[in-house]
Enzyme design. Structure first.
Site, PDB file in Angstrom:
ATOM      1  N   HIS A  59       0.884  -1.174   0.000  1.00  0.00           N
ATOM      2  CA  HIS A  59       0.000   0.000   0.000  1.00  0.00           C
ATOM      3  C   HIS A  59       0.916   1.217   0.000  1.00  0.00           C
ATOM      4  CE1 HIS A  59      -3.636  -2.375   1.188  1.00  0.00           C
ATOM      5  NE2 HIS A  59      -2.755  -3.123   1.827  1.00  0.00           N
ATOM      6  N   ASN A  91      -6.772   0.595  -2.100  1.00  0.00           N
ATOM      7  CA  ASN A  91      -7.551   1.267  -1.048  1.00  0.00           C
ATOM      8  C   ASN A  91      -6.940   2.618  -0.703  1.00  0.00           C
ATOM      9  OD1 ASN A  91      -5.278   0.076   0.177  1.00  0.00           O
ATOM     10  ND2 ASN A  91      -6.298  -0.121   2.148  1.00  0.00           N
ATOM     11  N   GLU A 145      -7.018  -5.800  -3.326  1.00  0.00           N
ATOM     12  CA  GLU A 145      -7.503  -6.296  -2.048  1.00  0.00           C
ATOM     13  C   GLU A 145      -8.948  -5.852  -1.822  1.00  0.00           C
ATOM     14  OE1 GLU A 145      -5.106  -5.066   1.247  1.00  0.00           O
ATOM     15  OE2 GLU A 145      -6.116  -6.466   2.603  1.00  0.00           O
ATOM     16  N   ASP A 280       2.386  -6.960   2.594  1.00  0.00           N
ATOM     17  CA  ASP A 280       1.257  -6.141   3.067  1.00  0.00           C
ATOM     18  C   ASP A 280       1.789  -4.843   3.688  1.00  0.00           C
ATOM     19  OD1 ASP A 280      -1.215  -5.177   3.660  1.00  0.00           O
ATOM     20  OD2 ASP A 280      -1.612  -6.537   5.324  1.00  0.00           O
TER      21      ASP A 280
END
Ligand code: DOR
Length: 407
Positions: A59, A91, A145, A280
């Site tokens: 991310h 996201n 995701e 992650d």
């Protein structure tokens, strides 16, 4: 004659370590053999040469969350850790849910990234009926995701939409499997609020409806459930290395949460059943972590931590390289990466496995200001070659931002 020769390394080839040279022409490996000649020679001095990591779960924030991480800082951190390809999750704020934002994200990555990259597309309540068309236009090869929720106005989506989309598209769908009905609201350690049942229920429900790619499984029983179908799955460094025994404050919040020591050990013992190791990488500021924001900034520590584990005999080097390079490249169709072999990109990392160091927060390249791995032993790469160029050498970044390409 090659443009470049990496001489005398202990090279990981097809599951074995072979003492040989690597010849490179342009961006690709042109020969693997003995006594190769090149215009430029890098002496590997019998150090370990591994394919660079392909981290399919980061991310990198940016957009309206530049205070947490940018493409530039996240991808420099990746390079420092021996990761040569990242797949960025959608996201973001705003989420990457239409063609316009997708292209904007791509431009940003093209301008800023030190490593090669791909961007996943978000599945949202707004775009689900259009997702097939958007995927055809932007062609990212995976839906990013997906977070589950029953009723919501925002980013998360209900199961029904997820399953309908699963029936209608062929692309990989990567799912954050935690059933919202099993999650309790409240402040505190999220290992108390997000029980194992949340993950098990979501993995079970999804597995019954088609093939998915499960992000960050954290329980041995999820691995078994996912394996009973044709789904694929990843595990993170934190679920392999940390447990609730380490979690002494809400700084250790991460979703899915850390589990018991017993679960951590069962994940290690089931590693052969797990397809991928991914970081992650989820950076937050120190203040945000103190408030309990979930996520750890792992991109620069994943390979170093896990290589250290492999050299300590926790699992084999073969198990590691398959899961950190080969399998993600194969599953996400990233051509030319994952292996050291003729015709493949020369994107690799050189490690001195005698040089074990301690992770130190103040040395982090990521903008995040805290890591749960402070003081953990790790083997950082000494050099990283990115598509035939020496990109990182003994702590120095030798390429410019924007040298990463879309793959
Ligand atoms: O802990 C997490 N943080 N888990 C996720 O799945 C998302 C991530 C984030 O974006 O902060």
């Amino acid at each position: 004659m090659h443009d470049m020769v990496i001489r005398g390394g202990h090279v990981y080839i097809g599951g074995e370590i072979i003492e040989c040279d690597i010849g490179i022409n342009g961006e690709r490996i042109s020969e693997v053999g003995k006594n190769l000649k090149g215009d430029e020679v890098i002496d590997a001095g019998r150090k370990l040469i591994l394919p660079g990591a392909v981290d399919c779960h980061v991310h990198f924030r940016d957009f309206r969350e530049k205070h947490k991480e940018t493409w530039e800082t996240g991808s420099r951190a990746a390079l420092r850790g021996g990761t040569v390809v990242v797949i960025d999750q959608p996201n973001t704020d705003p989420p990457i849910h239409d063609e316009g934002i997708f292209r904007k994200r791509m431009k940003l990555a093209e301008r800023s990234s030190y490593v090669d990259f791909r961007v996943n597309l978000a599945l949202t309540k707004e775009n689900h009926s259009e997702i097939k068309k958007i995927l055809e236009k932007v062609n990212p090869n995976a839906v990013g995701e997906v977070f589950l929720q029953h009723q919501s106005e925002n980013f998360e989506i209900p199961y029904e939409i997820l399953f309908e989309v699963r029936r209608n598209i062929r692309d990989i769908i990567t799912v954050h499997a935690e059933d919202p009905e099993e999650i309790r609201d409240g402040k505190g350690g999220n290992w108390e609020l997000r029980p194992p049942e949340a993950e098990l229920k979501a993995v079970k429900k999804c597995s019954g409806q088609g093939d998915f790619y499960f992000c960050h499984v954290s329980l041995g029983s999820s691995v078994r459930l996912a394996r009973s179908g044709n789904s694929q799955m990843e595990v993170t460094p934190h679920h392999l290395l940390l447990s609730t025994e380490d979690a002494d404050s809400i700084m250790y919040n991460v979703n899915p949460p850390l589990r018991s020591e017993e679960e951590r050990r069962s994940l290690i013992s089931m590693l052969s059943e797990i397809d991928v190791i991914a970081s992650d990488h989820a950076p937050h500021t120190f203040e945000e972590k103190r408030e309990g924001f979930p996520g750890f900034p792992n991109v620069e520590f994943m390979y170093p931590l896990l290589l250290d584990m492999a050299t300590r005999g926790v699992f084999s080097l073969k198990k590691l390289v398959e899961r950190i390079s080969e399998n993600p490249a194969r599953i996400f169709d990233i051509d030319g990466y994952g292996w050291i072999k003729e015709g493949f990109y020369a994107s690799l990392a050189i490690f001195d496995i005698r040089n074990v160091s301690e992770i130190k927060t103040e040395k982090m390249y990521s903008m995040a200001e805290w890591t749960p791995f402070e003081g953990f032993s790790a083997i950082f790469p000494e050099k990283v070659i990115l598509r035939g160029k020496l990109a990182f050498d003994n702590g120095e970044v030798l390429v410019k931002r924007g040298s990463g390409i879309e793959i």
